[in-house]
Scaffold this active site. Structure first.
Site, PDB file in Angstrom:
ATOM      1  N   GLU A 111       0.817  -1.230   0.000  1.00 16.36           N
ATOM      2  CA  GLU A 111       0.000   0.000   0.000  1.00 16.36           C
ATOM      3  C   GLU A 111       0.846   1.273   0.000  1.00 16.36           C
ATOM      4  OE1 GLU A 111      -2.623  -0.531   3.349  1.00 16.36           O
ATOM      5  OE2 GLU A 111      -3.725  -2.134   2.355  1.00 16.36           O
ATOM      6  N   ASN A 149       1.860  -5.115  -3.214  1.00 15.63           N
ATOM      7  CA  ASN A 149       0.467  -5.408  -2.852  1.00 15.63           C
ATOM      8  C   ASN A 149      -0.277  -4.109  -2.549  1.00 15.63           C
ATOM      9  OD1 ASN A 149      -1.514  -7.524  -2.082  1.00 15.63           O
ATOM     10  ND2 ASN A 149      -1.337  -6.612  -0.029  1.00 15.63           N
ATOM     11  N   GLU A 203      -6.415 -10.607  -0.843  1.00 14.75           N
ATOM     12  CA  GLU A 203      -7.154 -10.354   0.405  1.00 14.75           C
ATOM     13  C   GLU A 203      -8.646 -10.226   0.156  1.00 14.75           C
ATOM     14  OE1 GLU A 203      -5.432  -6.997   2.496  1.00 14.75           O
ATOM     15  OE2 GLU A 203      -3.374  -7.662   2.119  1.00 14.75           O
ATOM     16  N   ASP A 217     -12.391  -9.938   0.159  1.00 16.96           N
ATOM     17  CA  ASP A 217     -13.645 -10.045   0.893  1.00 16.96           C
ATOM     18  C   ASP A 217     -14.633  -9.093   0.245  1.00 16.96           C
ATOM     19  OD1 ASP A 217     -12.709  -7.614   2.047  1.00 16.96           O
ATOM     20  OD2 ASP A 217     -12.100  -8.631   3.895  1.00 16.96           O
TER      21      ASP A 217
HETATM   22  C1  XIL Z   1      -5.753  -6.102   8.557  1.00 17.12           C
HETATM   23  C2  XIL Z   1      -5.918  -7.261   9.532  1.00 17.12           C
HETATM   24  O1  XIL Z   1      -6.812  -8.185   8.991  1.00 17.12           O
HETATM   25  C3  XIL Z   1      -6.428  -6.757  10.858  1.00 17.12           C
HETATM   26  O2  XIL Z   1      -6.471  -7.815  11.799  1.00 17.12           O
HETATM   27  C4  XIL Z   1      -5.524  -5.661  11.368  1.00 17.12           C
HETATM   28  O3  XIL Z   1      -6.052  -5.130  12.580  1.00 17.12           O
HETATM   29  C5  XIL Z   1      -5.407  -4.575  10.324  1.00 17.12           C
HETATM   30  O4  XIL Z   1      -4.946  -5.108   9.110  1.00 17.12           O
HETATM   31  N1  XIL Z   1      -4.731  -4.460   3.843  1.00 17.12           N
HETATM   32  C6  XIL Z   1      -3.720  -5.291   4.222  1.00 17.12           C
HETATM   33  C7  XIL Z   1      -3.888  -6.145   5.424  1.00 17.12           C
HETATM   34  O5  XIL Z   1      -2.714  -5.386   3.522  1.00 17.12           O
HETATM   35  O6  XIL Z   1      -2.682  -6.328   6.112  1.00 17.12           O
HETATM   36  C8  XIL Z   1      -4.935  -5.611   6.367  1.00 17.12           C
HETATM   37  O7  XIL Z   1      -5.132  -6.568   7.401  1.00 17.12           O
HETATM   38  C9  XIL Z   1      -6.200  -5.302   5.623  1.00 17.12           C
HETATM   39  C10 XIL Z   1      -5.961  -4.268   4.563  1.00 17.12           C
END
Ligand code: XIL
Length: 610
Positions: A166, A217, A283, A285
Site C-alpha cells: 500500500e 500489494n 485479500e 472479501d
Molecule cells: C488487517 C488485519 O486483517 C487486521 O487484523 C488488522 O487489525 C489490520 O490489518 N490491507 C492489508 C492487510 O494489507 O494487512 C490488512 O489486514 C487489511 C488491509
C-alpha cells in the site's frame, strides 16, 4: 551392435516422466474449495492467525483449524509477519506466531504467502518515535536489517512475499496518485527518491531469499484507473531495469457495487502479463451491510456470490493469475466489522464455519470456467521448448488448468495402445484425440498424432469430461515441423545428464561413464515420422527407423549414428538414437546434440565419458 539387445522397458520412461510431477498432493473429490482449486492447479488461500495479539490461539480452535486446512491450500498470516509482531523492540525479533502458522501450513501441505515487509502502519510502538529523530541512513539500515532478518528466517518456507504494501496514496479526482507519506518514503525515508525506497526493499528481499516470489500489494488497483496506472508505471520501470519483482497483489476488499468489472480486472492482469508479471488476488472479501447480529440479507448474499464467482472466473481465465486468497477464515475472524462499522458477512464461511452462497460462487467458477490453452504452453516433454510440434512428438501442455488433482499415468486401451482419454482429459489435434502419457490439472502430456505430418499447422483443443458437463478450452494453432528432436534429461529438468544408457543397459552417469568406442543409447522425442508409418499410441513393436536420419555430435565431434528410430517397447513417439563415442574426448560430461534436418536437440544435455 545388435539393436535388439538394446531395449529399454517403457516403465523406465514412464517413471522418468512421473518423477517430473512429484509433489502434487493427492486430493480426492471436489467438494471443498481446496480440491476444486487443485483441479485447476491454482492455490486458494485464507488470511490466518495464531495468537499473535494474545489468546485465544485460533490454530487451537478445532473448527477454525479444520476449516482452514480442509478448504484452503495456502495461508497468509493476517498479522503475524507484520512489523509490530516481528520486531517488538529494535533489533529483537519475535517469530513465534509466524513459525506456528508456517508449521501448521507444512503439517497440512499448504503454501505460505508472507505479508508484509514494508508498510506505513501496524508498526511497533517504538518505531515512530525512533523515526522522528533518525537520519535516512539509520532508517535504511533499520529496514535492511528487518527485511534481511525476516526473509532469511522464513527462507524456503514462504513462497511469495508482499515486500511493500500500500505505498501509493489514493488518487484525488483523476490525478495520478503520488506515493503515500510514510517513515520509509519521506518521513524521514531511507534516503531514496520516488519509488527508490520500494526498489531498495525488493533488492534486499531478493538478496535474502533469491527463490521467493516478490510482490507489490495494494488495494484500489483491481480496476483500470490512475492508481493502477501508477503501480503499472512503477512495475514497467522495475522490469526494464531488472529490479527483482515477480508480481502484483490485488487486495480485492470490495463491495457489490460493480467495482472492479470483470473486463477491467482482466485488462489489468493482461497489462501485467505483458511484462511477465504475475497477479495474485491476495485479500478478497466482499462486505455487505449487516444487521445488529452481523448478518446480511439473503438477496445481498446472492449478489455477493456472483461477485466471488466473477472474480475467481477472471483469475482462472488469466494465465498470470496464479493464486487466489480471501481475507479470513470465517465471519468470526474477519476484519470487516471492526474496520467498516455496519458491514460484515464478507467471506465464504459464516459464524458457524458453514459455507455461505459465496462458497457456491467460488465452487461454480472453479468447476465450470473453461480451461485456457496457450500455444506457447505446448512444449516438448524432453526439452520444454515449444513453438513447433512434430508428428509423434511427446509434448507437455502446461496451464490448461483443469483435470485430475493428482497424477494419472497412461492406460492401455483394448488394442494395447495408449488411451486417448485419461481421467476425463482429452487433447484434440485437428479434432482427433491424441494418445495421452499422463494427466494432471495444469499439466498434461500427449503424443502428437502422426497424422499431422506434412501439415503447416495443427489446431489443439483441451477438454475435460467430454460429453458430460464438459469444460472445453479455446483452440490454439501450433506450427508443425518434420522433426523437433529433443533428449530426455535424467532429472527431468530438460538439461544436464541425458536419459542415456550404456551398452550394458546401465544408466550412464558420472560414476558410470562410457569409454571411447563404446555405444550409448539416447532416449528422446520429436524425431518425426517412422519408415513404414507408425500407429498413434501403439507400443513400438520393432525397430522402425526415423524417416530422416539424424546426425550427431558428442563434445562437438561428429559421432557415428548406429541406430535412430522407434525405441523398442516404448510408445511410438519416443525415439532411441545409438551413438558411438568418438576418440579423443576429455573425460567428464560432454554435450550431446542430435540434428534432424535444420532442427537440433536442446543445448545442455550431456553424456559422461571416461
Ligand atoms: C488487517 C488485519 O486483517 C487486521 O487484523 C488488522 O487489525 C489490520 O490489518 N490491507 C492489508 C492487510 O494489507 O494487512 C490488512 O489486514 C487489511 C488491509
Amino acid at each position: 551392435m545388435e539393436n535388439s539387445t538394446l531395449r529399454q522397458n517403457q516403465w523406465q520412461l514412464i517413471a522418468w516422466m512421473a518423477v517430473w510431477l512429484a509433489g502434487a498432493p493427492p486430493l480426492a473429490g471436489q467438494t471443498t474449495l481446496r480440491a476444486a482449486a487443485a483441479a485447476r492447479a491454482i492455490p486458494i488461500g485464507a488470511a490466518a492467525s495464531a495468537d499473535e495479539y494474545g489468546p485465544p490461539d485460533l490454530l487451537k480452535v478445532t473448527a477454525y483449524a479444520n476449516l482452514l486446512s480442509g478448504e484452503y491450500s495456502m495461508l497468509e498470516p493476517g498479522n503475524a509477519m507484520k512489523w509490530d509482531v516481528t520486531e517488538p523492540s529494535i533489533g529483537a525479533f519475535n517469530f513465534q506466531p509466524g513459525d506456528e502458522l508456517v508449521a501448521f501450513a507444512q503439517a497440512n501441505g499448504m503454501r505460505v504467502r508472507g505479508h508484509n515487509l514494508c508498510w506505513h502502519t501496524q508498526l511497533p510502538a517504538w518505531l515512530q518515535p525512533y523515526a522522528n529523530t533518525a537520519t535516512p541512513a539509520q532508517m535504511a539500515a533499520l529496514l535492511q536489517t528487518h527485511i534481511n532478518t525476516v526473509v532469511t528466517h522464513f527462507q524456503g518456507q514462504v513462497f511469495a512475499w508482499d515486500v511493500v504494501n500500500e505505498a501509493f496514496a489514493d488518487p484525488s479526482g483523476e490525478a495520478a496518485p503520488g506515493l503515500r507519506d510514510s517513515i520509509w518514503y519521506d518521513q524521514p525515508g531511507i534516503g531514496q527518491t520516488g519509488t527508490g525506497y520500494i526498489e531498495q526493499a525488493f533488492r534486499w528481499a531478493h538478496a535474502a531469499d533469491p527463490a521467493a516470489l516478490l510482490f507489490y500489494n495494494d488495494y484500489g488497483i483491481e480496476g483500470p484507473g490512475p492508481k493502477f496506472d501508477a503501480v503499472l508505471g512503477m512495475v514497467q520501470d522495475f522490469v526494464s531495469r531488472g529490479v527483482p519483482i515477480n508480481g502484483v497483489g490485488f487486495e480485492m476488499h470490495i463491495m457489490t457495487n460493480g467495482y472492479p468489472s470483470a473486463a477491467g480486472l482482466a485488462q489489468n492482469m493482461q497489462q501485467l502479463a505483458a511484462l511477465g508479471i504475475q497477479a495474485h488476488i491476495t485479500e478478497m472479501d466482499v462486505r455487505l451491510p449487516v444487521d445488529s447480529s452481523g448478518d446480511a440479507s439473503a438477496a445481498d448474499l446472492q449478489t455477493q456470490a456472483q461477485v466471488y464467482q466473477t472474480i475467481m472466473t477472471v483469475c482462472l481465465q488469466q494465465p498470470n493469475c496464479t493464486a487466489f486468497q480471501v481475507w479470513g477464515v470465517s465471519y468470526n475472524d474477519s476484519w470487516i466489522p471492526s474496520f467498516f462499522p455496519g458491514y460484515g458477512a464478507a467471506l465464504p464461511f459464516d459464524w458457524n464455519y458453514q459455507p455461505t452462497p459465496a462458497f457456491g460462487g467460488l465452487m461454480s467458477a472453479l468447476q465450470t470456467t473453461a480451461p485456457t490453452l496457450n500455444a506457447n504452453n505446448v512444449v516438448s516433454a524432453a526439452s520444454y521448448q515449444g513453438g513447433t510440434v512434430a508428428p509423434g512428438e511427446i509434448v507437455t501442455i502446461f496451464g490448461a488448468n483443469y483435470g485430475p488433482a493428482s497424477l494419472v499415468t497412461y492406460q492401455l486401451d483394448a488394442s494395447g495402445r495408449f488411451a486417448t482419454s485419461l481421467a476425463g482429459v482429452e487433447v484434440l489435434f485437428d479434432g482427433a484425440p491424441a494418445p495421452l502419457v499422463y494427466a494432471l490439472a495444469g499439466q498434461v502430456s500427449a503424443i502428437v498424432p502422426f497424422e499431422v505430418a506434412g501439415k503447416q499447422q495443427t489446431v489443439i483443443e483441451y477438454q475435460y469430461n467430454p460429453g458430460n458437463g464438459a469444460v472445453v478450452s479455446n483452440t490454439a494453432a501450433v506450427a508443425v515441423a518434420g522433426a523437433v528432436p529433443a533428449i530426455f534429461s535424467l532429472n527431468q529438468s530438460g538439461s544436464g545428464p541425458g536419459a542415456i544408457l550404456n551398452s550394458d543397459n546401465t544408466v550412464n552417469s558420472a560414476s558410470n561413464p562410457v569409454a571411447a568406442g563404446g555405444v550409448i543409447q539416447i532416449f528422446g522425442t520429436g524425431g518425426g515420422t517412422l519408415a513404414g508409418g507408425a500407429t498413434d499410441g501403439a507400443v513400438a513393436p520393432a525397430a522402425a527407423l526415423l524417416t530422416t536420419a539424424p546426425t550427431a555430435t558428442i563434445g562437438g565431434v561428429p559421432a557415428v549414428v548406429d541406430y535412430a528410430g522407434a525405441a523398442p517397447d516404448l510408445v511410438n513417439g519416443a525415439i532411441q538414437v545409438n551413438l558411438t563415442i568418438p576418440q579423443g574426448l576429455a573425460p567428464g560430461p560432454q554435450p550431446v546434440v542430435i540434428t534432424i534436418g535444420s532442427a537440433s536437440s536442446q543445448k545442455g544435455i550431456t553424456v559422461a565419458v571416461k
